[in-house]
Design a protein around this motif. Structure first.
Motif, mmCIF file in Angstrom:
data_model
loop_
_atom_site.group_PDB
_atom_site.id
_atom_site.type_symbol
_atom_site.label_atom_id
_atom_site.label_comp_id
_atom_site.label_asym_id
_atom_site.label_seq_id
_atom_site.Cartn_x
_atom_site.Cartn_y
_atom_site.Cartn_z
ATOM 1 N N LYS A 35 8.780 43.414 22.813
ATOM 2 C CA LYS A 35 7.708 42.420 22.735
ATOM 3 C C LYS A 35 6.579 42.753 23.699
ATOM 4 C CE LYS A 35 10.599 38.642 21.149
ATOM 5 N NZ LYS A 35 11.205 37.354 21.492
ATOM 6 N N LYS A 36 6.927 43.277 24.854
ATOM 7 C CA LYS A 36 5.909 43.654 25.842
ATOM 8 C C LYS A 36 5.034 44.788 25.316
ATOM 9 C CE LYS A 36 5.381 44.939 30.670
ATOM 10 N NZ LYS A 36 6.063 45.267 31.922
ATOM 11 N N LEU A 37 5.636 45.689 24.543
ATOM 12 C CA LEU A 37 4.890 46.791 23.946
ATOM 13 C C LEU A 37 4.147 46.362 22.671
ATOM 14 C CD1 LEU A 37 7.584 49.582 24.321
ATOM 15 C CD2 LEU A 37 5.483 49.355 25.640
ATOM 16 N N LYS A 38 4.284 45.087 22.298
ATOM 17 C CA LYS A 38 3.681 44.522 21.089
ATOM 18 C C LYS A 38 4.230 45.185 19.824
ATOM 19 C CE LYS A 38 -0.467 43.220 23.546
ATOM 20 N NZ LYS A 38 -1.891 43.407 23.724
ATOM 21 N N GLY A 39 5.522 45.502 19.864
ATOM 22 C CA GLY A 39 6.188 46.109 18.720
ATOM 23 C C GLY A 39 7.013 45.087 17.956
ATOM 24 N N LYS A 40 7.633 45.537 16.863
ATOM 25 C CA LYS A 40 8.476 44.695 16.026
ATOM 26 C C LYS A 40 9.829 45.370 15.865
ATOM 27 C CE LYS A 40 4.500 43.075 13.428
ATOM 28 N NZ LYS A 40 3.806 43.099 12.148
ATOM 29 N N CYS A 41 10.906 44.595 16.004
ATOM 30 C CA CYS A 41 12.255 45.123 15.853
ATOM 31 C C CYS A 41 12.605 45.186 14.369
ATOM 32 C CB CYS A 41 13.257 44.253 16.590
ATOM 33 S SG CYS A 41 13.041 44.277 18.374
ATOM 34 N N ARG A 42 12.949 46.380 13.893
ATOM 35 C CA ARG A 42 13.294 46.595 12.486
ATOM 36 C C ARG A 42 14.427 47.596 12.394
ATOM 37 N NH1 ARG A 42 7.286 47.222 9.903
ATOM 38 N NH2 ARG A 42 6.657 45.077 10.264
ATOM 39 N N SER A 43 15.041 47.655 11.206
ATOM 40 C CA SER A 43 16.111 48.636 11.010
ATOM 41 C C SER A 43 15.549 50.044 10.857
ATOM 42 C CB SER A 43 16.951 48.261 9.794
ATOM 43 O OG SER A 43 16.135 48.186 8.646
ATOM 44 N N SER A 44 14.343 50.168 10.323
ATOM 45 C CA SER A 44 13.688 51.477 10.232
ATOM 46 C C SER A 44 12.177 51.277 10.291
ATOM 47 C CB SER A 44 14.076 52.199 8.935
ATOM 48 O OG SER A 44 13.651 51.464 7.828
ATOM 49 N N CYS A 45 11.487 52.260 10.823
ATOM 50 C CA CYS A 45 10.038 52.174 10.949
ATOM 51 C C CYS A 45 9.364 52.628 9.654
ATOM 52 C CB CYS A 45 9.553 53.043 12.108
ATOM 53 S SG CYS A 45 10.170 52.498 13.717
ATOM 54 N N GLN A 46 8.207 52.040 9.359
ATOM 55 C CA GLN A 46 7.455 52.418 8.175
ATOM 56 C C GLN A 46 6.647 53.677 8.453
ATOM 57 O OE1 GLN A 46 5.214 48.917 7.240
ATOM 58 N NE2 GLN A 46 7.011 47.767 6.600
ATOM 59 N N LYS A 47 5.972 54.193 7.421
ATOM 60 C CA LYS A 47 5.219 55.443 7.563
ATOM 61 C C LYS A 47 4.091 55.334 8.587
ATOM 62 C CE LYS A 47 6.007 57.369 2.989
ATOM 63 N NZ LYS A 47 5.388 57.841 1.741
ATOM 64 N N ASN A 48 3.461 54.171 8.685
ATOM 65 C CA ASN A 48 2.336 54.009 9.601
ATOM 66 C C ASN A 48 2.772 53.485 10.974
ATOM 67 O OD1 ASN A 48 3.042 51.471 8.673
ATOM 68 N ND2 ASN A 48 0.951 50.710 8.708
ATOM 69 N N GLU A 49 4.064 53.584 11.298
ATOM 70 C CA GLU A 49 4.595 53.103 12.567
ATOM 71 C C GLU A 49 5.373 54.219 13.265
ATOM 72 O OE1 GLU A 49 5.360 48.423 11.529
ATOM 73 O OE2 GLU A 49 6.993 49.846 11.240
ATOM 74 N N GLU A 50 5.480 54.086 14.584
ATOM 75 C CA GLU A 50 6.262 55.032 15.359
ATOM 76 C C GLU A 50 7.312 54.288 16.168
ATOM 77 O OE1 GLU A 50 4.123 57.067 18.431
ATOM 78 O OE2 GLU A 50 2.841 55.360 18.812
ATOM 79 N N LEU A 51 8.397 54.966 16.459
ATOM 80 C CA LEU A 51 9.475 54.415 17.256
ATOM 81 C C LEU A 51 9.085 54.509 18.728
ATOM 82 C CD1 LEU A 51 12.432 53.430 17.587
ATOM 83 C CD2 LEU A 51 13.077 55.832 17.630
ATOM 84 N N VAL A 52 9.030 53.369 19.419
ATOM 85 C CA VAL A 52 8.631 53.374 20.827
ATOM 86 C C VAL A 52 9.758 52.924 21.753
ATOM 87 C CG1 VAL A 52 6.164 53.116 20.422
ATOM 88 C CG2 VAL A 52 7.592 51.087 20.564
#
Length: 61
Positions: free
Chosen positions: A27-44
């Motif tokens: 949440k601090k990184l302004k990310g979203k928790c998901r089972s897999s990242c989409q094409k326009n997203e990166e794993l942080v």
């Protein structure tokens, strides 16, 4: 045997604290928790229950 039970109890009590730490980090990184990242997203980072913290890629302007 008592030592083994004590170690198990300590580890199980620490698991919720560890999971909350990862969720707060995402949440601090302004990310979203998901089972897999989409094409326009990166794993942080990683979230609880083996989820991945995904953040949208920023385009250069």
């Amino acid at each position: 045997m008592k030592t083994f039970l004590l170690i198990c109890a300590v580890l199980f009590s620490l698991a919720p604290a560890r999971n909350e730490f990862f969720g707060a980090k995402c949440k601090k990184l302004k990310g979203k928790c998901r089972s897999s990242c989409q094409k326009n997203e990166e794993l942080v980072a990683f979230c609880q229950k083996s989820l991945k913290c995904c953040l949208e890629l920023q385009t250069c302007e």
